[in-house]
Design an enzyme around this catalytic site. Structure first.
Site, mmCIF file in Angstrom:
data_model
loop_
_atom_site.group_PDB
_atom_site.id
_atom_site.type_symbol
_atom_site.label_atom_id
_atom_site.label_comp_id
_atom_site.label_asym_id
_atom_site.label_seq_id
_atom_site.Cartn_x
_atom_site.Cartn_y
_atom_site.Cartn_z
ATOM 1 N N SER A 36 0.852 -1.062 0.242
ATOM 2 C CA SER A 36 0.053 0.068 -0.048
ATOM 3 C C SER A 36 0.840 1.208 0.038
ATOM 4 C CB SER A 36 -0.908 -0.066 1.225
ATOM 5 O OG SER A 36 -2.040 1.006 1.050
ATOM 6 N N ASP B 237 -9.069 -4.616 -5.597
ATOM 7 C CA ASP B 237 -8.485 -3.687 -4.625
ATOM 8 C C ASP B 237 -9.466 -2.663 -4.473
ATOM 9 O OD1 ASP B 237 -7.281 -2.056 -2.989
ATOM 10 O OD2 ASP B 237 -5.264 -2.177 -3.928
ATOM 11 N N HIS C 224 -7.235 -5.498 -0.987
ATOM 12 C CA HIS C 224 -6.202 -4.718 -0.814
ATOM 13 C C HIS C 224 -4.867 -5.453 0.136
ATOM 14 C CE1 HIS C 224 -3.960 -0.900 -0.594
ATOM 15 N NE2 HIS C 224 -4.022 -0.761 0.461
#
Length: 421
Positions: free
Chosen positions: A232, A326, A360
């Protein structure tokens, strides 16, 4: 004959190791329910269950017998771990203290009743985050706040810096597992930890340069280069480091964006402006939870957008890992833009692992998928995307590919033995 529940490796294993789970001493064709329970360090319970039927010999091997229903179905030997769900809403499984294991309780219950029948067998298995011989070294060197994990042996070892995302703090569990595969791994904090800034308003590359220098000076780290691993925002930090700093020969971006999202990036005289976002573009998903996938401003100009990280300057190869579902941002799209930028600047097409049904938080193998949790920016629960079984399969494959990538480009030939003592 009493039923027995066996787990191999016996007693303990590393979290990223697969388990062999079997039951013996049942009646032929006996219906049973297997149940798993884990309590995290904040007291939240994670549970899974599955219904099975023993074979004609009264035996049940989860590698050979499919689950008939429950938290999962089909031939899923590790489903009792990856299919776990928390008893609290919007709760993500995180290991805070890697020096202690998670305890996984496994039970065999008679019948297929939803609330469980008579308990026939039980065992407790330890899931560790440091393989035997891995050393944990707190690092408070200059401004650097981190923890270094050193593999067993004399070394020196290929080095990796591991960076997590927008939650801040210091998460060590992935670095501890990576070290078990022969890499000196630095879990690096960069805000909201001890005396580091509470908020991340500007990404100051100088801080990360100091962390690279620390690694390369360490007698147990084999230079002249290191690798980078991030998820991320942490993935974007790794792409920034690879773009601006020397001595980086391999970078793994897990659901990164390759853009300066909400903060300026500053390195010496260079300043990259943020792409920015608009919270008015938030939606409410079918589940009733916020969906932020479209709040970022459009990447006008594609790979030449001024907010894009100049990844073409990276010396070594980049492995992009993207979840096609995601919902933090559109990782698959950003990965394509990143690939376009590299090729537009005369670089080879990068290796991309793009996984359908994957959200994610792509974690090490067998972590339960986190479908939704609190987001630090919007201060509410948001969905992260993913379908449980597909996401789990992606985590297993991505982990193997990541370790192979680092072994290839950093020169490790280490093969970890079991976590058993």
């Amino acid at each position: 004959m009493a039923a027995t529940l066996s787990v191999e490796p016996t007693g303990r294993s590393c979290w990223d190791e697969p388990l062999s789970i079997a039951v013996r001493g049942l009646a032929p064709e006996q219906p049973v329910t297997l149940r798993s329970v884990l309590r995290d360090e904040k007291g939240a319970l994670f549970r899974a269950h599955a219904r099975y039927r023993a074979d004609s010999h009264g035996e049940l091997d989860l590698a050979r017998v499919p689950a008939l229903g429950g938290s999962f179905s089909g031939l899923e030997p590790m489903g009792l771990l990856w299919a776990m769900e928390p008893d609290r809403p919007f709760w993500r499984l995180i290991k805070r203290d890697v020096q202690t294991p998670f305890l996984v309780e496994l039970e065999v219950l008679d019948g297929h009743e939803p609330d469980g029948g008579r308990r026939l067998a039980r065992t407790v298995h330890e899931r560790h985050f440091m393989a035997p011989g891995v050393r944990r070294v707190p690092v408070r060197e200059g401004r650097v706040r981190a923890t270094l994990f050193l593999p067993p042996g004399q070394g020196p070892f290929p080095g990796i810096i591991d960076v997590y995302g927008v939650g801040g703090g210091l998460l060590e569990y992935r670095a501890g597992l990576v070290a078990g595969h022969g890499f000196a791994t630095l879990a690096l904090a960069f805000y909201d930890f001890e005396d580091l800034p509470k908020e991340l308003n500007v990404i100051e590359v100088d801080y990360f340069e100091e962390a690279v220098r620390y690694m390369l000076r360490h007698p147990k780290v084999k230079g002249p280069d290191i690798g980078l691993l991030g998820l991320s925002l942490g993935a974007d930090v790794c792409l920034i480091m690879a773009s601006f700093l020397n001595n980086v020969s391999a970078t793994v971006s897990i659901n990164g964006s390759a853009f300066s999202g909400n903060r300026h990036i500053k390195y010496k005289q260079t300043m990259i402006p943020p792409l920015g976002h608009d919270l008015r573009r938030m939606k409410v998903a079918f589940s009733g939870i916020l969906d932020i996938v479209d709040i970022r401003n459009d990447a006008v100009g594609g790979c030449e957008n001024p907010s894009m990280i100049p990844i073409e300057k990276a010396k070594g190869p980049i492995l992009f890992v993207a979840g096609q579902d995601d919902h933090c941002w559109r990782s698959e799209l950003y990965t394509q833009i990143a690939s376009d930028r590299l090729q537009a600047h005369g670089k080879e097409r990068p290796q991309v692992l793009s996984y359908p049904g994957t959200g994610h938080y792509i974690e090490p193998p067998y972590f339960p998928m986190c479908p939704a949790s609190l987001h630090k920016i919007v201060n509410e629960a948001v969905i992260w995307g993913g379908e449980v079984k597909a996401h789990s399969k992606a985590q297993i494959d991505a982990w193997k590919q990541i370790l192979f990538f680092f072994g290839k480009h950093l020169g490790s030939t280490h093969s970890r033995a079991s976590c058993r003592l």
